[in-house]
Structures are given as structure tokens and as C-alpha cells.
Design a protein around this motif. Structure first.
Motif, mmCIF file in Angstrom:
data_model
loop_
_atom_site.group_PDB
_atom_site.id
_atom_site.type_symbol
_atom_site.label_atom_id
_atom_site.label_comp_id
_atom_site.label_asym_id
_atom_site.label_seq_id
_atom_site.Cartn_x
_atom_site.Cartn_y
_atom_site.Cartn_z
ATOM 1 N N MET A 1 0.842 -1.197 0.000
ATOM 2 C CA MET A 1 0.000 0.000 0.000
ATOM 3 C C MET A 1 0.874 1.243 0.000
ATOM 4 O O MET A 1 1.887 1.310 0.709
ATOM 5 C CB MET A 1 -0.897 0.017 1.240
ATOM 6 N N LEU A 2 0.489 2.197 -0.833
ATOM 7 C CA LEU A 2 1.204 3.475 -0.889
ATOM 8 C C LEU A 2 0.303 4.586 -0.382
ATOM 9 O O LEU A 2 -0.884 4.643 -0.732
ATOM 10 C CB LEU A 2 1.612 3.812 -2.319
ATOM 11 N N SER A 3 0.874 5.472 0.444
ATOM 12 C CA SER A 3 0.191 6.692 0.872
ATOM 13 C C SER A 3 1.048 7.865 0.429
ATOM 14 O O SER A 3 2.235 7.938 0.770
ATOM 15 C CB SER A 3 0.002 6.714 2.390
ATOM 16 N N VAL A 4 0.441 8.768 -0.339
ATOM 17 C CA VAL A 4 1.192 9.894 -0.917
ATOM 18 C C VAL A 4 0.619 11.201 -0.389
ATOM 19 O O VAL A 4 -0.600 11.424 -0.427
ATOM 20 C CB VAL A 4 1.119 9.882 -2.457
ATOM 21 N N ARG A 5 1.508 12.076 0.099
ATOM 22 C CA ARG A 5 1.087 13.397 0.558
ATOM 23 C C ARG A 5 1.557 14.452 -0.441
ATOM 24 O O ARG A 5 2.762 14.593 -0.686
ATOM 25 C CB ARG A 5 1.670 13.708 1.937
ATOM 26 N N VAL A 14 5.227 3.523 2.456
ATOM 27 C CA VAL A 14 5.052 2.215 1.823
ATOM 28 C C VAL A 14 4.706 1.214 2.920
ATOM 29 O O VAL A 14 5.533 0.943 3.804
ATOM 30 C CB VAL A 14 6.332 1.780 1.077
ATOM 31 N N ASP A 15 3.478 0.713 2.881
ATOM 32 C CA ASP A 15 3.007 -0.213 3.923
ATOM 33 C C ASP A 15 3.234 0.355 5.317
ATOM 34 O O ASP A 15 3.679 -0.344 6.238
ATOM 35 C CB ASP A 15 3.707 -1.576 3.789
ATOM 36 N N GLY A 16 2.937 1.640 5.470
ATOM 37 C CA GLY A 16 3.064 2.298 6.763
ATOM 38 C C GLY A 16 4.465 2.755 7.107
ATOM 39 O O GLY A 16 4.676 3.361 8.164
ATOM 40 N N ARG A 17 5.439 2.451 6.230
ATOM 41 C CA ARG A 17 6.838 2.842 6.486
ATOM 42 C C ARG A 17 7.154 4.132 5.730
ATOM 43 O O ARG A 17 7.071 4.167 4.515
ATOM 44 C CB ARG A 17 7.776 1.727 6.026
ATOM 45 N N PRO A 18 7.519 5.228 6.453
ATOM 46 C CA PRO A 18 7.845 6.486 5.770
ATOM 47 C C PRO A 18 9.106 6.345 4.911
ATOM 48 O O PRO A 18 10.101 5.743 5.333
ATOM 49 C CB PRO A 18 8.083 7.471 6.914
ATOM 50 N N VAL A 19 9.040 6.858 3.706
ATOM 51 C CA VAL A 19 10.219 6.922 2.838
ATOM 52 C C VAL A 19 11.024 8.151 3.241
ATOM 53 O O VAL A 19 10.475 9.259 3.245
ATOM 54 C CB VAL A 19 9.813 7.015 1.355
ATOM 55 N N PRO A 20 12.288 8.006 3.608
ATOM 56 C CA PRO A 20 13.080 9.177 4.022
ATOM 57 C C PRO A 20 13.115 10.241 2.926
ATOM 58 O O PRO A 20 13.193 9.923 1.737
ATOM 59 C CB PRO A 20 14.475 8.593 4.282
ATOM 60 N N ALA A 21 13.048 11.502 3.339
ATOM 61 C CA ALA A 21 13.075 12.602 2.367
ATOM 62 C C ALA A 21 14.337 12.554 1.529
ATOM 63 O O ALA A 21 14.333 12.896 0.341
ATOM 64 C CB ALA A 21 12.964 13.940 3.098
ATOM 65 N N GLY A 22 15.439 12.115 2.137
ATOM 66 C CA GLY A 22 16.706 12.050 1.412
ATOM 67 C C GLY A 22 16.752 10.984 0.341
ATOM 68 O O GLY A 22 17.669 10.972 -0.484
ATOM 69 N N ALA A 23 15.758 10.085 0.333
ATOM 70 C CA ALA A 23 15.745 9.025 -0.678
ATOM 71 C C ALA A 23 15.408 9.563 -2.065
ATOM 72 O O ALA A 23 15.713 8.935 -3.079
ATOM 73 C CB ALA A 23 14.749 7.935 -0.284
ATOM 74 N N GLY A 78 11.740 1.511 -2.541
ATOM 75 C CA GLY A 78 12.198 0.230 -2.011
ATOM 76 C C GLY A 78 11.368 -0.949 -2.465
ATOM 77 O O GLY A 78 11.289 -1.969 -1.763
ATOM 78 N N CYS A 79 10.745 -0.821 -3.640
ATOM 79 C CA CYS A 79 9.856 -1.874 -4.124
ATOM 80 C C CYS A 79 9.884 -1.875 -5.641
ATOM 81 O O CYS A 79 9.563 -0.868 -6.276
ATOM 82 C CB CYS A 79 8.440 -1.652 -3.602
ATOM 83 N N ALA A 80 10.243 -3.014 -6.240
ATOM 84 C CA ALA A 80 10.374 -3.094 -7.694
ATOM 85 C C ALA A 80 9.040 -2.931 -8.402
ATOM 86 O O ALA A 80 8.988 -2.492 -9.556
ATOM 87 C CB ALA A 80 11.013 -4.417 -8.090
ATOM 88 N N GLY A 96 -2.397 -2.472 -6.596
ATOM 89 C CA GLY A 96 -2.337 -2.244 -5.159
ATOM 90 C C GLY A 96 -3.022 -0.943 -4.777
ATOM 91 O O GLY A 96 -3.216 -0.056 -5.612
ATOM 92 N N PRO A 97 -3.375 -0.784 -3.506
ATOM 93 C CA PRO A 97 -4.062 0.432 -3.077
ATOM 94 C C PRO A 97 -3.103 1.621 -2.956
ATOM 95 O O PRO A 97 -2.003 1.498 -2.417
ATOM 96 C CB PRO A 97 -4.637 0.058 -1.707
#
Length: 519
Positions: A1-5, A14-23, A78-80, A96-97
Motif C-alpha cells: 500500500m502506498l500513501s502519498v502526501r 510504503v506499507d506504513g513505512r515512511p520513505v526518508p526525504a533524502g531518498a 524500495g519496491c520493484a 495495489g491500493p
């Protein structure tokens, strides 16, 4: 699941895990995710993606950019399978949602607007406080969505009665300004209401070339009258609400525009690089200078020949013309004895006038100036060539739409200025005069040499100079003070040739000048 702000700072989970801004090391990668997140199906044909993100490139050039953007987006997420290019379609987490805060905002805004209650609109605004796509203000692919979301946000702010926030979004919104003025009046802050009017006036004149309409003007007049009756509007405060522009003629027949504002003791300001009496009054570059000096003094200033509201179609000026122009203005203003304020090139003019008219100049305030212009003090061929290149650049590029040529001077005068201030000063320079007149002023200022004149000055002088002045070396200010017979020197902790309203050196300047002139 992706949540986009997309409202406020860009963020993805991604699945509740924040993607670091530096990524998000590549702007194209985050842009691609945003573009797909804005689409209801979270997918677009690859050619649409390329047309939207790289409209200036052909397919052969844009295709590799697309593949790189997708690669870096997958790496950040972090997901192909998070971003897939297949069968000429680019998709965000196909199958996916994907939740996007902008979608939730639009649904909640529609319900609140249909409800019509201020509290409901306020609740939506509090839930979604961020501006849409703030990092992509100049991205064409974001224009449609950003405009749509911004319109919704403005409608909610209006329904919620959040006039101050609405004015931050649109400083030209006269209805919001009037509503905010009335709110401040109800809260007992009439001075704040007048300041709201002043900000509206500046914005309208700077951006549209017009003033506020009758509703705002009538309310301003009512407020000023109420404060006047209560004795809470001083003559200086009243004077700073307006300026009076008049005209006079110099000895050779050139028409000069001069302005008076404030009702205190007189202070004459010698003309300097690029002024426009009307435009300056509403410009964020100069407004704090004019308001604060008008609060304390009756400020007399003028546009030098070739600039602003003074005659522009003139022969090549000389330094003596600048002196005669100052003589004409103070005579027309009916002044007998007065303190004289010079900035930048105006310092040399003020010194020369004071030396020739010691009976009329009571004191000198000299800020950011020099005794010798850039060419006059040049000691190497490289320095002389630099002056020549600046003059030629002005002749070639001053009047063009691209502000890059004028930005050379803007960044010297206000290195700490905001983008808004830089844009305002660029526009001010373009509005003030022609490229040929600007080049002539620069050439004449470069040849100034009044070193020998300093010994003839009788008036006490306060000399101020920013320590890291990028336009005029600090050593010039120190030298100016050392050559005047009766002077006091003050170093200002600033890199700005034109002091900014929010920097610590500005109140220091005002305090020292006011104290010196009151002695």
C-alpha cells in the motif's frame, strides 16, 4: 500500500513505512510519483508522461529520462513493483491500493462547501493545512491540479472567514482585505487595520498599477478619522499614509519630480541609483525606509534627471547637473536649513552640496557611499575593464524581459533579500529608466571624485556603512568618515547595501540616525 502526501511537504509511506526525504535524490523521480498520484487511475500512457514532464524534448531524448526517473523512484520506494513501465503505460503500484491526501481533501472540501457552515470549512482546513505541491510551483505538469486545489482552498478560507490566510494566498483580494480590516477593528486593532490597507495598496499598485477601490478606501478614511479624533494618530503616522508629489525645474529647464511625506522636522534625501517616487512608495524594497523616515521626519526626496517621474529624454548628465538638481528641489520645497541624507552615489552629491551651501545644511547622514566611484578608484586594468563591462551589460540587457542582467545589481545591493525582494527590485530598475539612461548614470557614478571637497564641509556628519557591503567596499565608508572634518563612523553588521526591514542592522540604523539628528 502506498500513501502519498501532496499537500505541504511531499511524503510517501510504503506499507506504513515512511520513505526518508533524502531518498528522493532525483527531482524527476519524485515528480513522476506526484504526476501519477494525481491521476484517478494512477497511470498514464508513456507518451503523455513524456509530454507533461519534458515538453521541450523529443521522444528519443525524453524516453531515457523517463526510464531513469522510474528507476530512481523504485529505488526510493524500495519496491520493484511500486512503479511499472509495461505496454506503453506507466503505473504507480498497479493492482495495489494508493491513497493520496489531495483526493481526500477534494472530497472533504466538496462536502464542506455544500454544507456552507464556517466551522465545517475550518475543520477541513485544519485537517489539510498544507499548500498543494509547494515544491513544484513552476512545473507545468502540476499546473492544473495545483490551480484546482488552490481554488478549493480559497473557497474554504472564505467560507471559514480566514481572511488573513486568504490574503497570504492572494494579496490582491480586496474583499478579504476589507473583511480583515473590519475584523481587526472589532478586535480594537485599528492600527493593524490601517496596515492591512497599506499592504493591499502596495500590492495593487505594484502588480496592477492601480489603488484600492472605494470600499477599502472609505474604510481606511473612517479608521484614520477615528484614530485622529482619539488623538492616537500622530502627525507623522497621518503623513505616512500618503505622499505628495510635485514638480520643479532645474537651472537648465529639466523637469524634476519631488515628494514630501510625514510632518516632522525636515530631512532631505539626495537622489541615488534608480528611483521612482510612486513605485518606491509601494515597493517592498523601499517601503520600510520611506514609512519609518516619514514617521520621524518630513522626508523630501526626488527622482534624479532621467529617472522615475522626472524628465527622461535628457542630454547626457554631468555631476554638476546632479548638484543643481538638488539645489532646485530644496528651493522648490521652501527649505532654508535642513539635515541632508545621502545613500550610495547620493553621498558624493550630499557632500558637495554641503560644502557649497554650509549655511543651509545642519547635519549630514551618509550611508553606504564613496568619495571616489569605481572607475576613479580603479588601480588596475582589470578593475577598469570590469566597470566598462557593467556599463555595456546595462546598455545591452537592461530593457529585456529577462531580469538576469538587472539581477547582477540586485544581488549586490541585497544579497540577503528574498526572491520577492529580488523580483521587486528587478522590476523597479526596469520601470525606473531606459537602458541608455541607466548606463549613463553608472558611467557618471563611476567617475565621481569628491576627495578634495571633504575639507570644505562644516556640518557634523554621521557615516554608516555595512561591514560586508557587496556593492560599495566597507573601506570606502571608513575613508569617507576619515576625510570629513567632523564625523562619526558606525559599522553596520550587514552584507546588504540596501538594509532589509527584518534584519538587525535596520533598527540600529534608525536609532542612530534619529539620535544624531536630535542632538
Amino acid at each position: 500500500m502506498l500513501s502519498v502526501r501532496l499537500l505541504g511537504s511531499f511524503a510517501v509511506e510504503v506499507d506504513g513505512r515512511p520513505v526518508p526525504a533524502g531518498a528522493w535524490e532525483r527531482r524527476d523521480a519524485s515528480g513522476l510519483v506526484k504526476l501519477l498520484a494525481l491521476r484517478p487511475e494512477r497511470r498514464l500512457h508513456r507518451e503523455q508522461v513524456m509530454d507533461l514532464m519534458w515538453p521541450e524534448l523529443g521522444v528519443s531524448e525524453a524516453a531515457p529520462r523517463l526510464h531513469k526517473a522510474a528507476h530512481y523512484a523504485r529505488r526510493a520506494l524500495g519496491c520493484a513493483d511500486a512503479l511499472v513501465l509495461r505496454d506503453d503505460v506507466v503505473a504507480l503500484l498497479p493492482g495495489g491500493p494508493v491513497t493520496v491526501d489531495a483526493d481526500d481533501f477534494e472530497r472533504a472540501a466538496a462536502e464542506a462547501l455544500a454544507n456552507g457552515m464556517p466551522g465545517t470549512a475550518a475543520a477541513v482546513l485544519d485537517r489539510f493545512p498544507g499548500e498543494p505541491l509547494p515544491d513544484d510551483a513552476y512545473a507545468e505538469w502540476a499546473d492544473e491540479a495545483r490551480d484546482r486545489l488552490t481554488v478549493l482552498r480559497r473557497r474554504l478560507l472564505r467560507q471559514a472567514g480566514r481572511w488573513e490566510q486568504l490574503l497570504e494566498l492572494d494579496p490582491l483580494d480586496e474583499e478579504a482585505a476589507v473583511r480583515q480590516m473590519r475584523r481587526l477593528v472589532r478586535a480594537g486593532d485599528r492600527a493593524g487595520a490601517l496596515e492591512t490597507f497599506a499592504r493591499l495598496d502596495r500590492a495593487l499598485r505594484r502588480l496592477l498599477g492601480t489603488g484600492p477601490g472605494p470600499a477599502a478606501t472609505r474604510l481606511r478614511d473612517e479608521l484614520a478619522g477615528a484614530l485622529r479624533e482619539r488623538g492616537r494618530l500622530s502627525p507623522a503616522d497621518e503623513g505616512r499614509l500618503r505622499q505628495e508629489i510635485r514638480f520643479c525645474r532645474s537651472a537648465d529647464g529639466v523637469t524634476l519630480a519631488y515628494a514630501s511625506s510625514g510632518n516632522g522636522p525636515p530631512l532631505v534625501k539626495a537622489a541615488h541609483w534608480m528611483t521612482h517616487l510612486d513605485h518606491d512608495w509601494n515597493s517592498p524594497v523601499w517601503h520600510h525606509w520611506l514609512v519609518e523616515l516619514s514617521r520621524r521626519f518630513r522626508l523630501i526626496r526626488y527622482d534624479e534627471r532621467g529617472c522615475g517621474l522626472s524628465d527622461r529624454d535628457i542630454p547626457r548628465p554631468g555631476f554638476e547637473d546632479w548638484i543643481r538638481d538638488l539645489e532646485a528641489v530644496v528651493d522648490a520645497a521652501g527649505l532654508e536649513r535642513f539635515p541632508l541624507f545621502g545613500m550610495s552615489q547620493g553621498v558624493a552629491v550630499a557632500i558637495t552640496y554641503a560644502a557649497r551651501h554650509p549655511e543651509r545644511v545642519s547635519k549630514l547622514v551618509l550611508c553606504g557611499g564613496y568619495l571616489q566611484g569605481q572607475l576613479a578608484r580603479a588601480v588596475t586594468e582589470e578593475q577598469r575593464r570590469e566597470q566598462g563591462l557593467e556599463i555595456e551589460m546595462v546598455r545591452l540587457g537592461w530593457g529585456r524581459d529577462h531580469p538576469g542582467f538587472r539581477q547582477v545589481f540586485t544581488s549586490q545591493f541585497m544579497p540577503q533579500g528574498s526572491r520577492e525582494l529580488w523580483d521587486a527590485f528587478n522590476e523597479l530598475q526596469r520601470t525606473t529608466t531606459s537602458s541608455e539612461n541607466a548606463a549613463r548614470v553608472l558611467e557618471l557614478a563611476g567617475s565621481i571624485d569628491v576627495v578634495a571637497t571633504t575639507a570644505l564641509v562644516r556640518a557634523p556628519a554621521l557615516v554608516l556603512h555595512a561591514r560586508e557591503d557587496s556593492a560599495v567596499p566597507f573601506a570606502q565608508g571608513r575613508w569617507t568618515a576619515s576625510q570629513l572634518p567632523n564625523s562619526r563612523f558606525l559599522a553596520l553588521d550587514s552584507p546588504n547595501h540596501i538594509l532589509l526591514a527584518d534584519e538587525p542592522a535596520w533598527p540600529v540604523f534608525l536609532r542612530e540616525v534619529e539620535t544624531f539628528l536630535a542632538e
